[in-house]
Design an enzyme around this catalytic site. Sequence first.
Site, short mmCIF file in Angstrom:
data_model
loop_
_atom_site.label_atom_id
_atom_site.label_comp_id
_atom_site.label_asym_id
_atom_site.label_seq_id
_atom_site.Cartn_x
_atom_site.Cartn_y
_atom_site.Cartn_z
N GLU A 138 -50.63 66.03 27.30
CA GLU A 138 -50.42 66.03 28.76
C GLU A 138 -50.85 64.72 29.42
OE1 GLU A 138 -51.38 69.49 30.98
OE2 GLU A 138 -50.76 70.83 29.38
N LYS B 118 -58.73 64.69 30.95
CA LYS B 118 -58.59 64.41 29.51
C LYS B 118 -58.24 62.93 29.31
CE LYS B 118 -58.82 66.86 26.43
NZ LYS B 118 -59.95 67.35 25.59
#
Length: 355
Positions: free
Chosen positions: A140, A168
């Site tokens: 992602e 992230k």
Amino acid sequence: MTSQTTLLVTGGAGFIGGNFVLQQLAANPALRIINLDKLTYAGNLQTLASLRDNPRHVFVQGDICDRELVQKLMREHRPNAVVHFAAESHVDRSIHGPGEFIRTNIDGTFSLLESARAYFAELDESARAAFRFLHVSTDEVYGSLGADDAPFTETTPYAPNSPYSASKAASDHLVRAYHHTYGLPTLTTNCSNNYGPYQFPEKLIPLMIHNALAGKPLPIYGDGMNVRDWLYVEDHCTAIATVLAQGTLGEVYNIGGWNEKPNLEIVRTLCSLLDELAPASQSFANQITYVKDRPGHDRRYAIDARKIERELGWRPKETFETGIRKTVQWYLANREWTNNVVSGEYRQWVALNYR
Ligand code: NAD
Ligand code: DAU
């Protein structure tokens, strides 16, 4: 992995971490795992129940942000590697409340890197040569693809779109910097959507199985044509073990199984498997319901896995057809596991997200 390996695994009571711990302890008789997990709503010791009397598994409830605890564990157990799964992992939760994502995914990874750096500095030469810090990340971070775009490679520029993927991405950058600046022997993996046993029923596949069996609506966001690239969780775990054993220091490896599917196709497949394996008076597909779309919903993810295939010889064992059948069979045979996690907190989440 060598015969005397000790791993410090973070987030090993979660979905992928739990599968990794179970798989790797079964596959490597001389492996020890120190499993550090905070046991948030997503952590579940029931997943690890079969390891209760296993002296090669040491479970520690704690936070990756707790540097004193992490340093104590490192000094005491002398791990050969850190395998870092711990994270807040659900995109929808990051939209409702990003704070915990920043704390665990960014501050937590920073804190863990600092502990690993201090520990690494104290190791003797041969232990330093063997030490690894493997960071488990996601596809992602690369953002969203158009229908005709080529899949993500390791050099695709970062373009995270949700608080989850942004957190992230930040953690990936920190890991990269610790290799570049301090010479910490890091490895990063960016994987596509996982499915399989022990996944928390807030994620698409276990949520749909749970709702179908409970006679509840199957909530499809938007038009149901968002595409995800699906990988059976045990294949992800073997890929991580392969990167840990053979990966080149400082490198990034994309992991995926070349299985792009629109969400609606996934849900229809689940319904027809349930119609076959647990038939009800009418097809489960009648429960499909379209609901409001996820804000900022990424349209398509797809992983180009050629680097790990070419350089490390890893290949997934399961096709989507074999993996999804096994998965439905597992949830049917382990309804108690899901029923036990569908607690008061879970019901509040469902009320908030699907109101
Ligand atoms: P999960 O939410 O099922 O499990 C996360 C685990 O981390 C839980 O056991 C939780 O208790 C623990 N945890 C959370 N905060 C913690 C903290 N501060 N300290 C210690 N432990 C903490 O997540 P998952 O789906 O198993 O994902 C694991 C990793 O893989 C994550 O880093 C995620 O970003 C990444 N990933 C997931 C997928 C996927 O499809 N699920 C795909 C690619 C990458
Ligand atoms: O791509 C890897 C990522 O996959 C991981 O990094 C994340 O940790 C993991 O949660 C997963 O993110 P997604 O947002 O893709 O997974 P999720 O299962 O939440 O949703 C999958 C798709 O299904 C997505 O397009 C949204 C849609 N969806 C999801 C839910 C929960 C629905 O249509 N209805 C739902 O109720």
